[in-house]
Design a protein around this motif. Structure first.
Motif, PDB file in Angstrom:
ATOM      1  N   GLU A 238      -2.572   3.427   3.477  1.00  0.00           N
ATOM      2  CA  GLU A 238      -1.518   2.596   2.899  1.00  0.00           C
ATOM      3  C   GLU A 238      -0.307   3.488   2.677  1.00  0.00           C
ATOM      4  O   GLU A 238      -0.422   4.534   2.033  1.00  0.00           O
ATOM      5  N   GLU A 239       0.820   3.084   3.219  1.00  0.00           N
ATOM      6  CA  GLU A 239       2.048   3.876   3.092  1.00  0.00           C
ATOM      7  C   GLU A 239       2.641   3.618   1.702  1.00  0.00           C
ATOM      8  O   GLU A 239       2.936   2.474   1.354  1.00  0.00           O
ATOM      9  N   VAL A 240       2.735   4.676   0.889  1.00  0.00           N
ATOM     10  CA  VAL A 240       3.143   4.508  -0.516  1.00  0.00           C
ATOM     11  C   VAL A 240       4.266   5.476  -0.901  1.00  0.00           C
ATOM     12  O   VAL A 240       4.382   5.841  -2.080  1.00  0.00           O
ATOM     13  N   THR A 241       5.079   5.868   0.066  1.00  0.00           N
ATOM     14  CA  THR A 241       6.134   6.864  -0.174  1.00  0.00           C
ATOM     15  C   THR A 241       6.962   6.546  -1.421  1.00  0.00           C
ATOM     16  O   THR A 241       7.200   7.421  -2.258  1.00  0.00           O
ATOM     17  N   ASP A 242       7.380   5.286  -1.545  1.00  0.00           N
ATOM     18  CA  ASP A 242       8.264   4.910  -2.666  1.00  0.00           C
ATOM     19  C   ASP A 242       7.517   4.828  -3.997  1.00  0.00           C
ATOM     20  O   ASP A 242       8.149   4.642  -5.043  1.00  0.00           O
ATOM     21  N   PHE A 243       6.196   4.914  -3.954  1.00  0.00           N
ATOM     22  CA  PHE A 243       5.418   4.685  -5.184  1.00  0.00           C
ATOM     23  C   PHE A 243       4.732   5.942  -5.716  1.00  0.00           C
ATOM     24  O   PHE A 243       4.051   5.886  -6.739  1.00  0.00           O
ATOM     25  N   ILE A 244       4.918   7.074  -5.028  1.00  0.00           N
ATOM     26  CA  ILE A 244       4.327   8.318  -5.519  1.00  0.00           C
ATOM     27  C   ILE A 244       4.992   8.763  -6.836  1.00  0.00           C
ATOM     28  O   ILE A 244       4.290   9.222  -7.752  1.00  0.00           O
ATOM     29  N   PRO A 245       6.305   8.599  -7.002  1.00  0.00           N
ATOM     30  CA  PRO A 245       6.882   8.932  -8.316  1.00  0.00           C
ATOM     31  C   PRO A 245       6.238   8.128  -9.460  1.00  0.00           C
ATOM     32  O   PRO A 245       5.986   8.651 -10.543  1.00  0.00           O
TER      33      PRO A 245
ATOM     34  N   GLU B  73       7.753  10.893   9.634  1.00  0.00           N
ATOM     35  CA  GLU B  73       8.436  11.972   8.924  1.00  0.00           C
ATOM     36  C   GLU B  73       8.491  11.715   7.414  1.00  0.00           C
ATOM     37  O   GLU B  73       9.023  10.694   6.968  1.00  0.00           O
ATOM     38  N   GLU B  74       7.904  12.622   6.631  1.00  0.00           N
ATOM     39  CA  GLU B  74       7.967  12.589   5.167  1.00  0.00           C
ATOM     40  C   GLU B  74       7.431  11.297   4.541  1.00  0.00           C
ATOM     41  O   GLU B  74       7.853  10.893   3.463  1.00  0.00           O
ATOM     42  N   LYS B  75       6.522  10.645   5.261  1.00  0.00           N
ATOM     43  CA  LYS B  75       5.895   9.439   4.700  1.00  0.00           C
ATOM     44  C   LYS B  75       4.606   9.832   3.977  1.00  0.00           C
ATOM     45  O   LYS B  75       3.859  10.688   4.448  1.00  0.00           O
ATOM     46  N   LEU B  76       4.380   9.193   2.855  1.00  0.00           N
ATOM     47  CA  LEU B  76       3.231   9.535   2.014  1.00  0.00           C
ATOM     48  C   LEU B  76       2.221   8.387   2.010  1.00  0.00           C
ATOM     49  O   LEU B  76       2.606   7.218   2.068  1.00  0.00           O
ATOM     50  N   GLY B  77       0.939   8.752   1.892  1.00  0.00           N
ATOM     51  CA  GLY B  77      -0.067   7.690   1.969  1.00  0.00           C
ATOM     52  C   GLY B  77      -1.287   7.903   1.076  1.00  0.00           C
ATOM     53  O   GLY B  77      -1.498   8.998   0.526  1.00  0.00           O
ATOM     54  N   GLU B  78      -2.046   6.825   0.931  1.00  0.00           N
ATOM     55  CA  GLU B  78      -3.371   6.874   0.289  1.00  0.00           C
ATOM     56  C   GLU B  78      -4.360   6.269   1.285  1.00  0.00           C
ATOM     57  O   GLU B  78      -4.063   5.262   1.923  1.00  0.00           O
ATOM     58  N   VAL B  79      -5.539   6.886   1.369  1.00  0.00           N
ATOM     59  CA  VAL B  79      -6.486   6.520   2.423  1.00  0.00           C
ATOM     60  C   VAL B  79      -7.695   5.775   1.838  1.00  0.00           C
ATOM     61  O   VAL B  79      -8.153   6.083   0.738  1.00  0.00           O
ATOM     62  N   PHE B  80      -8.185   4.814   2.610  1.00  0.00           N
ATOM     63  CA  PHE B  80      -9.290   3.961   2.164  1.00  0.00           C
ATOM     64  C   PHE B  80     -10.253   3.660   3.314  1.00  0.00           C
ATOM     65  O   PHE B  80      -9.907   3.799   4.487  1.00  0.00           O
ATOM     66  N   ARG B  81     -11.438   3.194   2.951  1.00  0.00           N
ATOM     67  CA  ARG B  81     -12.270   2.435   3.898  1.00  0.00           C
ATOM     68  C   ARG B  81     -12.078   0.978   3.501  1.00  0.00           C
ATOM     69  O   ARG B  81     -12.539   0.558   2.441  1.00  0.00           O
ATOM     70  N   LEU B  82     -11.363   0.263   4.332  1.00  0.00           N
ATOM     71  CA  LEU B  82     -11.045  -1.138   4.040  1.00  0.00           C
ATOM     72  C   LEU B  82     -12.008  -2.030   4.809  1.00  0.00           C
ATOM     73  O   LEU B  82     -12.067  -1.979   6.033  1.00  0.00           O
ATOM     74  N   GLU B  83     -12.776  -2.811   4.065  1.00  0.00           N
ATOM     75  CA  GLU B  83     -13.782  -3.675   4.685  1.00  0.00           C
ATOM     76  C   GLU B  83     -13.462  -5.130   4.426  1.00  0.00           C
ATOM     77  O   GLU B  83     -13.113  -5.501   3.301  1.00  0.00           O
ATOM     78  N   ARG B  84     -13.591  -5.946   5.454  1.00  0.00           N
ATOM     79  CA  ARG B  84     -13.466  -7.392   5.264  1.00  0.00           C
ATOM     80  C   ARG B  84     -14.738  -8.024   5.826  1.00  0.00           C
ATOM     81  O   ARG B  84     -15.706  -8.173   5.090  1.00  0.00           O
ATOM     82  N   PHE B  85     -14.779  -8.356   7.114  1.00  0.00           N
ATOM     83  CA  PHE B  85     -15.982  -8.985   7.670  1.00  0.00           C
ATOM     84  C   PHE B  85     -16.768  -8.050   8.600  1.00  0.00           C
ATOM     85  O   PHE B  85     -17.677  -8.488   9.292  1.00  0.00           O
TER      86      PHE B  85
END
Ligand SMILES: [Zn+2]
Length: 283
Positions: A171-178, A243-255
């Motif tokens: 999930e791209e969260v660059t604006d939410f790391i602060p 470039e300079e994008k920040l993220g959080e990683v998951f195992r995303l499960e649906r079906f």
């Protein structure tokens, strides 16, 4: 409005593992419910157990407010002792709150994560995973139905952990790391305990780690900011976010493996809140 529920044993888990994503979802209008499984009564240094519990609960409220969490549910199990609690007892509480709040997405620890030595994390992961399907059974905990609750199934499971065995989503969260940094800094009691553990270990090693000592004796802001930003940067780079994008990683499960079949043969339910498209799952 969609609801996301994050289920965590300790007050600092949500912000550390998915704080950027929760803040992002909240900013998009999601209702975020946080289920705090333990009382964090030992997560401190130099305090009484009662004071540790009081401070951690208060700091969780501040941190959750910063992230945009709408409601905190306290389950109150004793901390660092979930391995001693029958799994079914914990599972029942989680089923109850899934049925009550009906989240579209649930966030918690991955039962398949590697090298996890914290049994509160392991037991929460196991209970959430099982609660996911048990909540849909009308013969499991039928006493819930006398309160007006119904069988229910979450759509998406977002699993996080220190080291995921099968991560499939960033999930791209660059604006939410602060926001994540701001929220984590409310957890002064947890931070003091984490730093203290590291200082004791380094002492046994025969060395002192100045950035840890300085943070413990002064303001941990610089260290926390550096650590959380670098972690999100490394993930962004590893997943080619740009470039300079920040993220959080998951195992995303649906079906799971049924996903392509269900996409081919599904259609929108008239009047239902729209389903959420997920890159990587939706084709
Ligand atoms: Zn934890």
């Amino acid at each position: 409005m969609h609801t996301a529920m994050v289920i965590i044993p300790h007050s600092d888990d949500a912000v550390l593992f998915c704080g950027g994503t929760l803040a992002k979802f909240a900013s998009e209008g999601w209702q975020i419910i946080l289920v705090h499984v333990t009382d964090d009564t030992r997560d401190s240094v130099g305090l009484t157990a009662e004071e540790a519990k009081r401070r951690n609960a208060g700091e969780l409220q501040e941190s959750s407010r910063a992230l945009g969490v709408a409601e905190i549910v306290e389950l109150g199990f004793p901390t660092d002792s979930l391995a001693d609690v029958p799994l079914g007892q914990l599972r029942e509480r989680i089923v109850y709150h899934l049925r009550k709040h009906q989240p579209y997405a649930v966030f918690s620890f991955d039962p398949d994560q590697l090298g996890e030595d914290n049994m509160d994390h392991v037991r929460t992961a196991q209970a959430v995973t099982e609660a996911f399907w048990v909540a849909a059974f009308d013969l499991h905990y039928p006493e819930h139905f006398s309160e007006g609750l119904s069988p229910f199934s979450v759509c998406e499971r977002w699993y996080f952990g220190r080291e995921l065995a099968r991560p499939n989503h960033i999930e791209e969260v660059t604006d939410f790391i602060p926001k994540k940094i701001e929220a984590f800094l409310y957890h002064q009691t947890q931070i003091a305990n984490i730093l203290h553990q590291l200082i004791l270990q380094a002492r046994t090693w025969g060395r002192r780690i100045n950035i840890i000592e300085d943070a413990a004796n002064g303001d941990p802001r610089g260290l926390v900011s550096m650590f959380l930003t670098e972690q999100a940067e490394e993930l962004g780079n590893a997943w080619n976010l740009g470039e300079e994008k920040l993220g959080e990683v998951f195992r995303l499960e649906r079906f799971g493996h049924l996903e392509p079949l269900f996409q081919l043969h599904s259609e929108p339910i008239p009047g239902a809140e729209s389903s959420v498209r997920r890159e990587g799952l939706d084709k």
